[in-house]
Design an enzyme around this catalytic site. Sequence first.
Site, PDB file in Angstrom:
ATOM      1  CE  LYS A 103     -99.743  47.408 -48.286  1.00  0.00           C
ATOM      2  NZ  LYS A 103    -101.082  48.032 -48.402  1.00  0.00           N
TER       3      LYS A 103
ATOM      4  NE  ARG B  47    -103.181  43.142 -51.512  1.00  0.00           N
ATOM      5  CZ  ARG B  47    -102.524  44.269 -51.806  1.00  0.00           C
ATOM      6  NH1 ARG B  47    -101.228  44.283 -51.947  1.00  0.00           N
ATOM      7  NH2 ARG B  47    -103.189  45.390 -51.937  1.00  0.00           N
TER       8      ARG B  47
ATOM      9  NE  ARG C 139    -103.146  55.786 -54.433  1.00  0.00           N
ATOM     10  CZ  ARG C 139    -102.765  54.592 -54.009  1.00  0.00           C
ATOM     11  NH1 ARG C 139    -101.793  54.482 -53.129  1.00  0.00           N
ATOM     12  NH2 ARG C 139    -103.368  53.501 -54.440  1.00  0.00           N
TER      13      ARG C 139
ATOM     14  NE  ARG D 253    -107.350  49.117 -54.047  1.00  0.00           N
ATOM     15  CZ  ARG D 253    -106.883  50.359 -54.166  1.00  0.00           C
ATOM     16  NH1 ARG D 253    -107.635  51.311 -54.675  1.00  0.00           N
ATOM     17  NH2 ARG D 253    -105.668  50.639 -53.775  1.00  0.00           N
TER      18      ARG D 253
HETATM   19  P1  ADP Z   1    -102.866  48.786 -52.641  1.00  0.00           P
HETATM   20  O1  ADP Z   1    -102.125  48.309 -51.416  1.00  0.00           O
HETATM   21  O2  ADP Z   1    -103.049  50.252 -52.666  1.00  0.00           O
HETATM   22  O3  ADP Z   1    -104.105  48.009 -52.965  1.00  0.00           O
HETATM   23  P2  ADP Z   1    -100.978  47.494 -54.405  1.00  0.00           P
HETATM   24  O4  ADP Z   1    -100.182  48.184 -55.404  1.00  0.00           O
HETATM   25  O5  ADP Z   1    -100.277  46.795 -53.289  1.00  0.00           O
HETATM   26  O6  ADP Z   1    -101.971  48.598 -53.884  1.00  0.00           O
HETATM   27  O7  ADP Z   1    -101.920  46.411 -55.107  1.00  0.00           O
HETATM   28  C1  ADP Z   1    -102.734  46.713 -56.187  1.00  0.00           C
HETATM   29  C2  ADP Z   1    -103.444  45.461 -56.685  1.00  0.00           C
HETATM   30  O8  ADP Z   1    -102.468  44.516 -57.119  1.00  0.00           O
HETATM   31  C3  ADP Z   1    -104.280  44.715 -55.652  1.00  0.00           C
HETATM   32  O9  ADP Z   1    -105.578  45.220 -55.516  1.00  0.00           O
HETATM   33  C4  ADP Z   1    -104.267  43.298 -56.244  1.00  0.00           C
HETATM   34  O10 ADP Z   1    -105.162  43.180 -57.316  1.00  0.00           O
HETATM   35  C5  ADP Z   1    -102.868  43.185 -56.815  1.00  0.00           C
HETATM   36  N1  ADP Z   1    -101.914  42.603 -55.836  1.00  0.00           N
HETATM   37  C6  ADP Z   1    -100.795  43.186 -55.340  1.00  0.00           C
HETATM   38  N2  ADP Z   1    -100.166  42.378 -54.465  1.00  0.00           N
HETATM   39  C7  ADP Z   1    -100.919  41.255 -54.390  1.00  0.00           C
HETATM   40  C8  ADP Z   1    -100.826  40.030 -53.653  1.00  0.00           C
HETATM   41  N3  ADP Z   1     -99.834  39.796 -52.793  1.00  0.00           N
HETATM   42  N4  ADP Z   1    -101.794  39.092 -53.845  1.00  0.00           N
HETATM   43  C9  ADP Z   1    -102.794  39.280 -54.711  1.00  0.00           C
HETATM   44  N5  ADP Z   1    -102.959  40.397 -55.423  1.00  0.00           N
HETATM   45  C10 ADP Z   1    -102.035  41.378 -55.283  1.00  0.00           C
END
Ligand code: ADP
Length: 212
Positions: free
Chosen positions: A13, A88, A123, A167
């Site tokens: 993404k 999410r 990664r 995750r």
């Molecule tokens: P990835 O898509 O690789 O998990 P992100 O950087 O998008 O990585 O997210 C890392 C972490 O940040 C998630 O596992 C969560 O804990 C938190 N996070 C990010 N965006 C959200 C969201 N919209 N709602 C809840 N938690 C979030």
Amino acid sequence: MNLILLGAPGAGKGTQAEAICKEFKIPAISTGNILREAIKNGDELGLKAKSYMDLGKLVPDEIVIDILKERIVKDDCKDGFVLDGFPRTIPQAEALDKIGVRIDKVIEIDVPDDVILSRLSGRRVCEDCGTPYHITNKKPQVEGICDVCKGKLVTRKDDNVDTIKDRLKVFHDQTAPLKDYYANQNKLSVVSEYSSLEKSREATLAAVRGNI
Ligand code: ADP
Ligand code: ZN
């Protein structure tokens, strides 16, 4: 043009959001990056979010919804934006509806779990600029050093096998239902091309263009 990129962690993404950002001149907004930045700066927000993130759990809806509300009123969002990692959960999507944010298109990047597992466990990311690398698929020119800014490459705390599996479970349980949510609004396009980031990018950009 307001876009959402949907997909499992490690689906690409972030990379695709950057490509859209360049081509369509709209900012890419990553709630994950905003949260990681807050942790790095030792902000109160970061302190609240860190324990959830380290365990691969979602940060509570109220917190991320507030972050997003603050971000999308900034000047650079007046012609649109691409959201990477938000919404999410269904309540997060409903919050967008409630504040009157019209979403034009949702692009799902569909990548099988086993591919995700190998991508994320290998990664490495630059601790300064966030550029992602991979121990076999995308090596930096000099081992351990970022090509872009010469920062140090590190493994994200949540990129270990157990946390990646957690995750993925969170994704299937809480985020995947958003596919139906947006399919029912006729906004969903699915990109199933994941063999390379380049091919995935072409397919993603084609999906975005389909909407213009
Ligand atoms: P990835 O898509 O690789 O998990 P992100 O950087 O998008 O990585 O997210 C890392 C972490 O940040 C998630 O596992 C969560 O804990 C938190 N996070 C990010 N965006 C959200 C969201 N919209 N709602 C809840 N938690 C979030
Ligand atoms: Zn860097």
